[in-house]
Design an enzyme around this catalytic site. Sequence first.
Site, PDB file in Angstrom:
ATOM      1  N   GLU A 150       0.830  -1.215   0.000  1.00 54.00           N
ATOM      2  CA  GLU A 150       0.000   0.000   0.000  1.00 54.00           C
ATOM      3  C   GLU A 150       0.860   1.259   0.000  1.00 54.00           C
ATOM      4  OE1 GLU A 150      -3.306   2.376   2.735  1.00 54.00           O
ATOM      5  OE2 GLU A 150      -2.204   0.681   3.570  1.00 54.00           O
ATOM      6  N   GLU A 249     -11.551   2.901   6.198  1.00 53.68           N
ATOM      7  CA  GLU A 249     -10.424   3.265   7.043  1.00 53.68           C
ATOM      8  C   GLU A 249     -10.442   4.784   7.240  1.00 53.68           C
ATOM      9  OE1 GLU A 249      -6.038   1.521   7.292  1.00 53.68           O
ATOM     10  OE2 GLU A 249      -6.155   3.135   5.829  1.00 53.68           O
TER      11      GLU A 249
END
Length: 271
Positions: A150, A249
């Site tokens: 990521e 998130e």
Amino acid sequence: MAPLKFCANISWLFAELPDFTQRIYAAASCGFQAVEAAWLYDCELQELQRARKATGVEVILINTPPGDVKSGDLGLGAVPGREKDFREGLDLAVRYAKALECKRIHLMAGRIPVDVNRSQVAKEMETVFVHNLTYAADILSKEGIMGTIEPINTRITDPRYFLDSPHQAAAILEKVGKPNIKLQMDIFHWQIMDGNLTHNISKYLPIIGHVQIAQVPGRNEPDSAGELNYSYLFNILENHNYQGYIGCEYKPLGSTKEGLSWMKDYCKHMK
């Protein structure tokens, strides 16, 4: 057109509850069928298993351990000299993932060493990262687990994080060349570093293994005030037939439950 599926990131959502097992129950009670988390390693694994089985939620994603947080670690995958620590952390992550039937592990890259210029160590860190990802791919393939990497923005969130753009990540994945190592797209980070989301989502979706969302710049609910039009972005993902979960998130502006009206509105729209 299949509706998108959302999972609660319990490292961010339901933070009003101190225990991760409580957050699993809370996510299920709010209609989530899946959860994800950063680091669950301080929790009793059997308690997490019980909560997962009792609620029936899937665990979609966990991260590899960050390393020594007090010393400034945030992942070890690209950090020179820490290969042994990375492998030990990977073993721990695999143990938790198997116990929780989780099929994705975010393999965290880590930070540029303090007082070192990024350009000085970029090549060495990339070499270390490719080596560690290749090793991880073989370990994870035996367990039927996908690894993800990521990009985290270096303009707001973490100036020293090594992996900071989708283009850098895609180039690394090409060098690794393993089908079970994919790109993790956090739209919050991508917008801050590069923008151009319509093009980048379309370009990289074939190698994307997981998606996460938050508004920019406050990292709050998708429908909060900010730069991003999530109705439009959700439509892009729908049109590209994205089948995976989307991790929520973000930092709720109030209580988590009160801030979930955006998800309820989306579900009503898709009926």
